[in-house]
Design a protein around this motif. Structure first.
Motif, PDB file in Angstrom:
ATOM      1  N   LEU A 160     -91.954 -14.704  48.201  1.00  0.00           N
ATOM      2  CA  LEU A 160     -93.126 -15.841  48.281  1.00  0.00           C
ATOM      3  C   LEU A 160     -92.488 -16.872  47.098  1.00  0.00           C
ATOM      4  CD1 LEU A 160     -96.635 -14.423  48.893  1.00  0.00           C
ATOM      5  CD2 LEU A 160     -95.272 -15.942  50.361  1.00  0.00           C
ATOM      6  N   VAL A 161     -92.314 -16.332  45.821  1.00  0.00           N
ATOM      7  CA  VAL A 161     -91.732 -17.256  44.636  1.00  0.00           C
ATOM      8  C   VAL A 161     -90.502 -18.249  45.216  1.00  0.00           C
ATOM      9  CG1 VAL A 161     -91.041 -17.293  42.508  1.00  0.00           C
ATOM     10  CG2 VAL A 161     -93.029 -15.941  43.158  1.00  0.00           C
ATOM     11  N   TYR A 162     -89.579 -17.403  45.911  1.00  0.00           N
ATOM     12  CA  TYR A 162     -88.540 -18.056  46.381  1.00  0.00           C
ATOM     13  C   TYR A 162     -88.880 -19.120  47.362  1.00  0.00           C
ATOM     14  CZ  TYR A 162     -84.066 -19.005  48.724  1.00  0.00           C
ATOM     15  OH  TYR A 162     -83.080 -19.577  49.071  1.00  0.00           O
ATOM     16  N   VAL A 163     -89.802 -18.792  48.286  1.00  0.00           N
ATOM     17  CA  VAL A 163     -89.974 -19.907  49.249  1.00  0.00           C
ATOM     18  C   VAL A 163     -90.828 -21.068  48.857  1.00  0.00           C
ATOM     19  CG1 VAL A 163     -91.324 -20.095  51.450  1.00  0.00           C
ATOM     20  CG2 VAL A 163     -89.895 -18.125  51.279  1.00  0.00           C
ATOM     21  N   LEU A 164     -91.740 -20.700  47.857  1.00  0.00           N
ATOM     22  CA  LEU A 164     -92.642 -21.736  47.350  1.00  0.00           C
ATOM     23  C   LEU A 164     -91.985 -22.806  46.396  1.00  0.00           C
ATOM     24  CD1 LEU A 164     -96.056 -19.818  47.008  1.00  0.00           C
ATOM     25  CD2 LEU A 164     -95.176 -21.544  49.015  1.00  0.00           C
ATOM     26  N   ARG A 165     -90.803 -22.210  45.843  1.00  0.00           N
ATOM     27  CA  ARG A 165     -90.115 -23.053  44.848  1.00  0.00           C
ATOM     28  C   ARG A 165     -88.944 -23.702  45.253  1.00  0.00           C
ATOM     29  NH1 ARG A 165     -89.877 -21.152  38.607  1.00  0.00           N
ATOM     30  NH2 ARG A 165     -92.096 -20.943  38.292  1.00  0.00           N
ATOM     31  N   ASN A 166     -88.240 -23.112  46.386  1.00  0.00           N
ATOM     32  CA  ASN A 166     -86.881 -23.424  46.816  1.00  0.00           C
ATOM     33  C   ASN A 166     -86.678 -24.084  48.112  1.00  0.00           C
ATOM     34  OD1 ASN A 166     -85.706 -22.758  44.021  1.00  0.00           O
ATOM     35  ND2 ASN A 166     -85.363 -20.893  44.948  1.00  0.00           N
ATOM     36  N   LEU A 167     -87.643 -23.809  48.994  1.00  0.00           N
ATOM     37  CA  LEU A 167     -87.587 -24.128  50.490  1.00  0.00           C
ATOM     38  C   LEU A 167     -88.545 -25.245  50.562  1.00  0.00           C
ATOM     39  CD1 LEU A 167     -86.989 -20.578  52.462  1.00  0.00           C
ATOM     40  CD2 LEU A 167     -85.361 -22.584  51.733  1.00  0.00           C
ATOM     41  N   SER A 168     -88.023 -26.249  51.270  1.00  0.00           N
ATOM     42  CA  SER A 168     -88.850 -27.113  51.904  1.00  0.00           C
ATOM     43  C   SER A 168     -89.613 -26.812  53.205  1.00  0.00           C
ATOM     44  CB  SER A 168     -88.155 -28.496  51.904  1.00  0.00           C
ATOM     45  OG  SER A 168     -88.986 -29.647  52.762  1.00  0.00           O
ATOM     46  N   PRO A 169     -91.099 -27.049  53.148  1.00  0.00           N
ATOM     47  CA  PRO A 169     -91.629 -26.628  54.472  1.00  0.00           C
ATOM     48  C   PRO A 169     -91.278 -27.750  55.719  1.00  0.00           C
ATOM     49  CG  PRO A 169     -93.255 -27.854  53.062  1.00  0.00           C
ATOM     50  CD  PRO A 169     -91.813 -27.550  52.292  1.00  0.00           C
ATOM     51  N   TYR A 170     -90.614 -28.578  55.458  1.00  0.00           N
ATOM     52  CA  TYR A 170     -90.093 -29.915  56.576  1.00  0.00           C
ATOM     53  C   TYR A 170     -88.856 -29.921  56.436  1.00  0.00           C
ATOM     54  CZ  TYR A 170     -95.137 -30.722  56.563  1.00  0.00           C
ATOM     55  OH  TYR A 170     -96.579 -30.559  56.593  1.00  0.00           O
TER      56      TYR A 170
END
Length: 135
Positions: free
Chosen positions: A21-31
């Motif tokens: 979750l930390v990786y996804v929320l910090r590094n991946l754009s949701p769009y």
């Protein structure tokens, strides 16, 4: 499965889900570039949420089953036998799947009160069915 092994697996799942979750929320754009949802980021987010909520639910269920064995489906005559941790893991997985289902429905913008109630009711009925089918 022993309580110690189930507790260790739950803690490892909680740590892995939190790190994801930390990786996804910090590094991946949701769009994506075309202003559409990024499916890889969404799936990674849902997997992280499943791991965190499922592991937390399993840890809570382990603690509750020690105090109240009937929550795990153990009959009063079976209390002298050593308790299995499998029902706690099963209940944690069911809690995680329910949370991911509700989040996915909210992302698709189809979640309302009726769907919420039906989803929670179906999860409860699945657990009741599994406990009633135990030998």
């Amino acid at each position: 499965m022993s309580y110690t092994r189930a507790r260790v697996l739950s803690i490892l799942g909680l740590l892995a889900g939190g790190a994801l979750l930390v990786y996804v929320l910090r590094n991946l754009s949701p769009y994506n570039e075309g202003d559409t949802l990024n499916p890889a980021a969404l799936l990674a987010f849902l997997l992280g949420v499943f791991l965190v909520i499922g592991s937390s639910g399993a840890l809570a269920a382990l603690a509750l089953h020690r105090r109240w064995p009937a929550l795990a489906g153990h009959k009063p005559r079976q209390r002298r036998q050593p308790l299995s941790a499998a029902p706690a893991l099963r209940q944690g997985i069911l809690i995680g799947l329910t949370a991911v289902t509700l989040i996915a429905l909210a992302v698709m913008q189809v979640l309302d009160v009726a769907v919420l109630i039906v989803t929670l009711l179906v999860a409860g009925l699945i657990e009741a069915y599994v406990q009633s089918r135990q030998a």
